[in-house]
Structure formats: C-alpha cells, structure tokens
Design an enzyme around this catalytic site. Structure first.
Site, PDB file in Angstrom:
ATOM      1  N   GLU A 746       0.826  -1.210   0.000  1.00  0.00           N
ATOM      2  CA  GLU A 746       0.000   0.000   0.000  1.00  0.00           C
ATOM      3  C   GLU A 746       0.855   1.251   0.000  1.00  0.00           C
ATOM      4  OE1 GLU A 746      -2.339  -0.974   3.526  1.00  0.00           O
ATOM      5  OE2 GLU A 746      -0.800  -0.017   4.752  1.00  0.00           O
ATOM      6  N   ARG A 785       6.419  19.825   4.290  1.00  0.00           N
ATOM      7  CA  ARG A 785       7.474  18.826   4.506  1.00  0.00           C
ATOM      8  C   ARG A 785       8.837  19.415   4.913  1.00  0.00           C
ATOM      9  NH1 ARG A 785       9.228  15.601   0.995  1.00  0.00           N
ATOM     10  NH2 ARG A 785       9.402  13.843   2.408  1.00  0.00           N
ATOM     11  N   TYR A 789       9.894  17.974   8.371  1.00  0.00           N
ATOM     12  CA  TYR A 789      10.875  16.869   8.364  1.00  0.00           C
ATOM     13  C   TYR A 789      12.235  17.295   7.844  1.00  0.00           C
ATOM     14  CZ  TYR A 789       6.364  14.419   7.590  1.00  0.00           C
ATOM     15  OH  TYR A 789       5.077  13.977   7.632  1.00  0.00           O
ATOM     16  N   CYS A 816       4.849  33.715   9.224  1.00  0.00           N
ATOM     17  CA  CYS A 816       5.599  34.298  10.339  1.00  0.00           C
ATOM     18  C   CYS A 816       6.082  33.212  11.290  1.00  0.00           C
ATOM     19  CB  CYS A 816       4.747  35.336  11.040  1.00  0.00           C
ATOM     20  SG  CYS A 816       4.395  36.716   9.943  1.00  0.00           S
ATOM     21  N   GLU A 817       7.022  32.438  10.813  1.00  0.00           N
ATOM     22  CA  GLU A 817       7.672  31.375  11.587  1.00  0.00           C
ATOM     23  C   GLU A 817       9.086  31.269  11.039  1.00  0.00           C
ATOM     24  OE1 GLU A 817       6.754  29.234  13.995  1.00  0.00           O
ATOM     25  OE2 GLU A 817       4.686  29.950  14.118  1.00  0.00           O
ATOM     26  N   TYR A 846       2.101  14.161   0.113  1.00  0.00           N
ATOM     27  CA  TYR A 846       2.145  14.897   1.383  1.00  0.00           C
ATOM     28  C   TYR A 846       2.379  16.391   1.140  1.00  0.00           C
ATOM     29  CZ  TYR A 846       2.485  10.059   2.726  1.00  0.00           C
ATOM     30  OH  TYR A 846       2.232   8.727   2.838  1.00  0.00           O
TER      31      TYR A 846
HETATM   32  C1  LIG Z   1       1.152   6.432   5.238  1.00  0.00           C
HETATM   33  C2  LIG Z   1       0.857   5.028   5.111  1.00  0.00           C
HETATM   34  C3  LIG Z   1       1.227   4.320   3.958  1.00  0.00           C
HETATM   35  C4  LIG Z   1       1.950   4.947   2.809  1.00  0.00           C
HETATM   36  O1  LIG Z   1       3.254   5.325   3.128  1.00  0.00           O
HETATM   37  P1  LIG Z   1       4.234   5.890   1.997  1.00  0.00           P
HETATM   38  O2  LIG Z   1       5.482   6.173   2.722  1.00  0.00           O
HETATM   39  O3  LIG Z   1       3.603   7.115   1.429  1.00  0.00           O
HETATM   40  O4  LIG Z   1       4.380   4.829   0.969  1.00  0.00           O
HETATM   41  C5  LIG Z   1       0.881   2.997   3.885  1.00  0.00           C
HETATM   42  N1  LIG Z   1       0.226   2.384   4.896  1.00  0.00           N
HETATM   43  C6  LIG Z   1      -0.136   3.039   6.018  1.00  0.00           C
HETATM   44  C7  LIG Z   1      -0.865   2.316   7.073  1.00  0.00           C
HETATM   45  C8  LIG Z   1       0.165   4.367   6.167  1.00  0.00           C
HETATM   46  O5  LIG Z   1      -0.187   5.004   7.285  1.00  0.00           O
END
Ligand SMILES: *Cc1c(COP(=O)(O)O)cnc(C)c1O
Length: 866
Positions: A746, A785, A789, A816-817, A846
């Site tokens: 996924e 991002r 990060y 303003c940060e 993201y």
């Molecule tokens: C965010 C997330 C993903 C996808 O992560 P990627 O780094 O974008 O591939 C897959 N599974 C779950 C449960 C997530 O929270």
C-alpha cells in the site's frame, strides 16, 4: 627569487607506494610535477615512499627474520626487474644501492639488531625508489635532481622519548632559516626528488619517522621551504565524511581547516596520518589530498583560512576500544586519587584516550592504535588498580565519533542520532571542550551497520550541511559510478514548462499533477509479479483525478479516516468495498462502525478497542496491524516501532488479541505491518516477512500479508532512484518461501510524489548580512514537509529557465515562523526577481493534503495535466 616572506616558488608533491610501483604512474608523477612547477613559475619537490610492500619486508629483516638473506635477495630481484621494466640498466641505476642493501646483512651491528642499523635497513626502500625514479624521469627528458632527505631533515629528541623512539619514530626540526632555504634552492635541477620517511640522527646516522612517515616528510619540507602548497597524492580521492567502504554515500570533503582535518585523521580516516598535519599547520602551508589515478577530481584542501561552516563534517568508527571502568566509594573526594589512577596506567605503558567521571565511577578508554592492550597487560593493570578501586574491563567496544567545528550549536539537530544511540547500550559519551568532536562508545557488535544509518540521519537532520558545496563534494558512489542516471522530470520539457507558466497565471500557490507520471509509477509496481494486491495510500494525495487514475490501473485504496473513506466513495461511487482498506490510528469507534457499514476491510492494532466496543467488532473479519519493533538484534534499529511508537500491536499481545477476536466470533484474515521508509535490502524484507508469516501461521485464519508502503523516491539530485528491481527480487524470494499467503502492498509516496509540482511566485528578494533570500507566496502553509521533516525539494526558476543557476539563496515562504524555509543555499539565477514563477519539485505526495490556513492564508489551487 622571491623573498621568503612572500613565499617561495616550491610546491611539494608526495607519492605513496602504489604510485611509485608502476611505470605509467611514474609518467603521471613526471607530468604532475612539471605542471605544478610550471603553474607556479617555480620548482617542485617530489617526496616518495618505497615501492609497495618493500617497507614491510625491510621491517621483517630489521626485526631479525630467520630468512633475512632470502628476503634481501627477493628485494634485489624485485628492484632490478622494475628498473628493467623502465627500460633502464639495473646495474647502472641501482648497482651501488643494491650492494649497500646486501652489505647491511653482514654489518657488525646486525646480530645485535642495533637501533641505528635497523634505521638504515628501513631507509633502503625510499633510497631505492627515489633513485630509480630520478633516473627514469631523466630518461624521459625531465630536468630532475636527486636529494638525500637526510641532508635536510634533522631528527630532534623529545623529553620522555625512548631510545627506540629517538631512532625509529623521530620528530624533526620544523624551523629553517633563509640560509637553509638558499642552500636548498641552490640545487640545480628545476624538479627535485627525495625520500619520505628518513632523516638525519643527531649522531650523523640515519633515523626514520615511523608510521605515516612519508606524509610527514612532505609536510616538513613544505613548512621548512614555506612552500606554496603540499600535495599528498594517494589512491583515494581525498578525505570523506565516513569510510566509503562502510558508507558508500559518504561525501568527499572538499575543504577543511587544519584542526578539523587533524581530528578526522586522528579518529579514523586512514588517508592522512595525523602527525603529518602539524608542520603545515604551524607554518600555514596549505595541503591537498589528491588521487593519482584521477588527478582531475577536486580532492581535499586543508588550510587555515577556510571560512567557518559549522556542522558535522565526518563520522568515524574505531574498533577494538577497551573501556576500564573504576568504581570507588569514599576515595573520590580524596586529593590525588586521579593522579594515583593515572600513575598506574602510566606504569603499564598505557595512554588514556577518553574519560568519563561520576561521583563514584571513573571510566576511561584505551585506543588499540595507540597502545599495546594485550590481555596480559590488561590483567596486570586490573590487578594493580584493584588495590584502590573496583575494576571492570569492557571490551571490545567501538568508538563512534562525530567531527566538525561548532557542533555544540547543532546539538538540537542531533535528536535522531541520539535516538539511534538510545537503542544501543552507550558506555561512555565524550565531547571535547574545543567543540570539535563528540564520541559515543558502544559494544563493537552493536556498531555493525550503524554508520550508514547515522550518516543518513546527519544529512537528513541538517547537522551535516551537505548542501554547502565549498565543503562537501560528490559522494563516493557518484565518483565511482558517475551521477545516477535520471530520466528528466516531466516538467523539464519546453512544452510542459510553457503550460506550467500558463497554469500559474490565475494565481499561486498552485499544485499541478501530471497523470501520465502517476500511471507510469503504477505500471512499474504492477510489473512486480510477487505482489497479489495493490492499494494506494490516499493520505499522500487525495485528488479525485489521482484516485480515478490509480483505480483504473487496478489499485485498491487505503484510507486512514472516515473522511477519506467517504471521499473515496464520493469520487468512485461504484467502487467495490473489497478494494478499500481502513487502517486508522486512535480513531473514534464510530469510524469503525461506519467502515464496517460500508463493507471495507478494517485493520486494528490494539486489544482495548475489542474489549470496550465488542458490538462494533462482533463477528467481523479483521486485519491485524503488528509492531515488529522488537525485531531481531541487528535489524531492530531500522524497524520503526517499539515502545515509542503509537502504531501497531506488540508481539506479546498477539495471543490476547486473537483470543478476543475468537471470543467475539470474528477472524483475523490479514496481518499488516507498515515498515517505514526506504527499506530496499531484500534480506531485510525477507527477515521481516518471515516474522509476519510466523504470526500468520500461528493465527491460522490469515490469507493476506500486507507489507504497507514506504517506498522512497529520489528527492535530491544525488539520491539513487528506489531500486525496484532489487525490491521485486526480494519479494519474489519471500513469495517463493511462503506461497500460501497473498502479498499486499500500500504505497503512497512512490506513486504520486514525482507527479506533483508546486508553483509559487517570488514576492521579494532581500539581501541581509551576506544571505540572499528569495521569498515566495507559498511556504510551510502550502508545503509542510521541509519545515516538518527537514525534507529536501528541488527549487527551480521557471521564468528564467535558460539562465545559469549561480547565486546561492535561501528560499523562504510568507509565514511568520522561522521554520518557514523551503530550501537553504539553493543555486538560482542571479536575476531572480519578484513575480518570477518558481517550481518546487516532487511535491505530489504529502503536499496539498498537509496544506493549511496558518496566518489566514488561502489554500493552494490544484490542477491536473494529462
Ligand atoms: C502512510 C501510510 C502508507 C503509505 O506510506 P508511503 O510512505 O507514502 O508509501 C501505507 N500504509 C499506512 C498504514 C500508512 O499510514
């Protein structure tokens, strides 16, 4: 001749054993020496080591090896052969020297292995190599003279030095007067060749400089001559941010000051001996480390006027460290206790490296490269110390050191590094008061595999400021294999850029998604045969066009909230619920009810929810999300999870979870683990999958194992693309080993990141105290991002595409940060001005989904390109 105060015309070049053992390398030496002399309108002094391996042989002979005579014969034959290979006459070139070498065996001092005799034996290698080299270069038509280094370098005696040290590991005088320089310059030839490693003893005999001797000789000559520079020619491109054999992403260090270089040399880098920096440092002569095979690489430059770039420059590891921990009660306050301890170390000939102390404990480290730390010596030391304290010896340990100027100001950026060490047992931490190093001592076994991870974290956190090209050169990988081949991004073509400029007209900030790129990534994943079911994690980018595109490519959709589920069915009303996963974190229980009502697959990761809302979960099929944070030893640190993570069911709770599900008449049909980012080692996947499969076997009702997402994309120009082939290969192995489970993935980022560009407009360009800032109409409000990060995104000026990118600018947003920064020290066209359209690359994942209204600024627009 220029006066010494304005510098002399000399340049000193040093070549090591491998550089003087082959004919083509001597051609290089001649070419480089002449070029350097020409460049400076002056003269070059070439300092050489012995042919490779020769000093080891001479050491064996000097140590009185039984087969000394045979070894001498072999050395004679080796040198004669090499002179022949240079098309020269061995007798004419080396006859006398080889006779002298043979005569040393018959010398009256040989039997007793007198130290002065040993020094003479050891000196033969450099005398031979310099003599044959001078003859060869002359035969090639160069104007080369030969100098005996002993006529110019004088050994001096240091207090507390042993007789051995005064002969075989000498220090030399570092000052010379103008008369000395005039005499040296009076030698006729334009190029001079001399020996490294050897010097004149006070008694007129020979002395040698010990380890790293040839580098030190070159530096001494450089200092004495007030040379324009000292170049150490080696077979590596220079000093690196880490040992490239362990960390292939290590970057070449293009420029260092003496103190940093000294520290790096002392804590691990083998390319330059730490002793060799002193003579150049005190006289301010610049040094360079260069690669004989690749003379065009920039190498490492070391000097005193490098502008200060605070940050970690290198990370190193020393093995075989011995810790001696001493517990005392009562004696701590007493005057002279420390003196008493250290006196005992001195007695056993041990010099202490690091020290940590507390009320009742003093722990010190012993570095094997500086000490003879045999078990015998340690046993005697322990016995001795046990008279005044309780002693524990901890070994073998590894010392991991971060080196760099101004590290104290960066401690806040090291949180990831501290966290990584937090998972190991740290025995000792030491920070030097000159703010140059920070050392962690851990068990040697725990250090395996740690350096690549720490190195990546240092870059990621900004603690190692690799964007500064004055200090950080190309990576080892890039030097070896060239820049990673990267297909141009979709937005780089002329047509695409024109369309983007048009799309920016109605208003910025605006995201644009290129659907063909999404499709291409989807198809690349579909080609991975081992995967049975593919889902797209829509939290990365929920734009309807992207959902439709991926659904059409056969992807199911993975949601983490009820909002996402509703959005999915609003966008794709006919979608079969079986193609939707729900994997929330700490969601209100009503969201589970809604998900079950929709008929989608629900993933759960705790027992508490089952117990508190039995009616929600009664009779349901569930997927179980586990946390493998416990992992197995050497993998544990790369597995996200464990006690500190809010995600996943710990392994020890799995039986309780399974019992609870059974009691409710339900079944666990899937095991899920989202492993975090960038895991591309097939072996790692295999190990993790083995654990998941074992869990699935234990549960009995599982049909699917879901490996989550986490596939990366190359954000930085030097990043390598995700190795899909190796990943597919790893999954194929997994699948072959456990064919009974369906394999699901996924990913989010991998599918959409590169498809997205954020268009923004320049608002103001401001020069302040030496920093140029390019302000944009979208910052952390549009793309979170970088602020969240420290993520890196390419920033490009679309309006001035053909211009060179020559000015380093900080790219900032309108919020303003102080963390509202999209990129630091980015090279942009000098003419960059308000209203220019800028493109922030790889913003498809993201990006918009994290955009916000902070400062009451509007959300970015979104557009799609076919
Ligand atoms: C965010 C997330 C993903 C996808 O992560 P990627 O780094 O974008 O591939 C897959 N599974 C779950 C449960 C997530 O929270």
């Amino acid at each position: 001749m220029p006066s010494p105060s304005t510098g002399t015309p000399w340049v000193v070049l040093k070549f090591g054993g491998t550089s003087v053992s082959q004919r083509h390398r001597w051609d290089t030496i001649g070419r480089l020496a002449r070029k350097r002399a020409d460049d400076g309108g002056g003269r070059a002094l070439v300092v050489v080591s012995a042919l490779s391996g020769v000093t080891n042989e001479l050491t064996a002979i000097a140590d009185g090896a039984d087969d000394g005579a045979a070894r001498v014969d072999a050395l004679v034959a080796r040198h004669r052969d090499f002179v022949q290979a240079l098309d020269l006459d061995p007798d004419a070139v080396l006859g006398e020297r080889l006779t002298a070498l043979q005569a040393l065996l018959a010398d009256a001092r040989a039997a007793a292995r007198m130290l002065d005799w040993q020094a003479e034996v050891l000196a033969q290698g450099e005398l031979l190599s310099s003599t044959l080299g001078a003859a060869y270069l002359r035969s090639q038509g160069l104007d080369v003279g030969w100098a005996d280094a002993r006529d110019w370098l004088d050994a001096i005696e240091l207090p507390n030095q042993s007789e051995w040290g005064r002969r075989l590991s000498v220090s030399c005088r570092r000052e010379a007067d103008d008369a000395w320089r005039a005499r040296f310059a009076a030698q006729p030839a334009r190029l001079l060749i001399t020996q490294g490693f050897i010097a004149r003893h006070g008694d007129g005999g020979t002395a040698v400089l010990g380890r790293g001797g040839s580098d030190t000789s070159a530096a001494l000559f450089g200092g004495l001559l007030r040379a324009r520079g000292v170049e150490i020619w080696t077979d590596v491109p220079g000093m690196f941010t880490a040992n490239p054999r362990e960390v292939p992403d290590a970057r070449l260090l293009a420029r260092l000051d003496y103190a940093e270089a000294q520290e790096i040399a002392t804590t691990g880098a083998k390319v330059l001996h730490p002793r060799s920096l002193g003579p150049c440092r005190v006289t301010g002569v610049p040094m360079a480390i260069l690669d004989t095979e690749r003379p065009d690489l920039p190498g490492t430059r070391i000097d005193g006027d490098a502008s200060e770039v605070p940050g970690v420059k290198a990370i190193s590891r020393r093995n075989g460290i011995v810790l001696v921990s001493m517990e005392t009660v009562g004696m701590w306050q007493s005057v002279g206790f420390m003196a008493d301890i250290f006196e005992r170390f001195r007695r056993h000939g041990l010099s202490v490296d690091l020290i940590g102390s507390a009320e009742t404990n003093v722990t010190v480290s012993l570095d094997p490269s500086e000490n003879l730390v045999s078990t015998d010596v340690l046993a005697k030391l322990s016995e001795d110390l046990s008279q005044i304290c309780r002693v524990k010896v901890i070994a073998p340990c590894a010392a991991i050191t971060l080196v760099g100027r101004g590290m104290r100001s960066l401690l806040h950026k090291l949180s990831e590094v501290w966290a990584t060490f937090g998972q190991e047992r740290v025995h000792l931490i030491s920070q030097s008061s000159n703010d140059l190093n920070l050392t962690f001592v851990i068990d040697e076994a725990d250090a395996d595999g740690l350096l690549p991870e720490l190195h990546a974290q240092l870059i990621e956190s900004g603690a190692m400021p690799v964007a500064d090209a004055t200090v950080f050169g190309p990576s080892w990988n890039e030097i070896q294999f060239g820049k990673p081949e990267r297909a141009p991004a979709w937005w780089q073509g002329d047509d695409a850029r024109e369309r983007l400029l048009t799309l920016a007209q109605p208003g910025t900030p605006a995201y644009v998604y290129h659907l063909p790129t999404v499709r291409a990534r989807a198809q690349a994943l579909k080609a991975v045969a081992a995967v049975d079911r593919r889902f797209y994690a829509i939290k990365a980018n929920a734009h309807p066009a992207i959902l439709r595109t991926l659904e059409a490519e056969g992807f199911g959709l993975e949601c983490v909230s009820q909002g996402e589920i509703e959005h999915v069915f609003d966008t794709l009303p006919g979608l079969a619920p079986a193609r939707v996963l729900f994997t929330p974190s700490f969601a209100p229980h009503t969201e589970y009810d809604a998900a079950f009502a929709r008929g989608v697959t629900v993933t759960l990761d705790n027992v508490e929810a089952l117990r508190r809302w039995p009616e929600t979960f009664r009779g349901r099929d569930l997927w179980l999300r586990v946390d493998l944070g416990r992992g197995d030893g050497h993998h544990a640190k790369v597995v996200t999870g464990g006690a500190a993570s809010k995600f996943g069911l710990p392994l020890e709770a799995i039986n309780a979870f399974a019992r609870e599900v059974r009691a409710l008449g339900g079944r666990i049909t899937g095991i899920h683990a989202h492993l975090g980012s960038g895991i591309d080692h097939p072996k790692h996947w295999r190990g993790v999958y083995a654990e998941l499969a074992a869990i699935a076997d234990g549960v009995g009702t599982v049909d699917t194992i879901d490996l989550g997402g986490g596939l990366t994309i190359p954000y930085k120009p030097e990043d390598l693309p995700f190795d899909l082939e190796a990943w597919a290969q790893g999954l194929a192995e997994i699948k072959a080993a456990w064919p009974r489970y369906r394999l699901a993935i996924e990913p989010g980022r991998f599918l959409v990141a590169e498809s997205g560009a954020l268009l923004v407009r320049v608002t103001q360009v401001v020069d302040k105290l030496g920093t140029r800032r390019v302000g944009l109409d979208g910052g952390m409000n549009a793309l979170m991002r970088p602020a969240m990060y420290d993520a890196w995104h390419g920033v490009h000026n679309l309006s001035r595409w053909g211009d060179g990118n020559e000015v380093a600018c900080d790219v900032v947003g309108p919020i303003c940060e102080s963390s509202d920064v999209l990129g630091l020290k980015r090279k942009l066209p000098a003419a960059t001005a308000p209203d220019d359209v800028m493109l922030v690359a790889d913003a498809g994942a993201y990006g918009y989904v994290m955009a916000n209204h902070y400062n009451l600024r509007g959300l970015p627009r979104e557009d799609v390109l076919e």
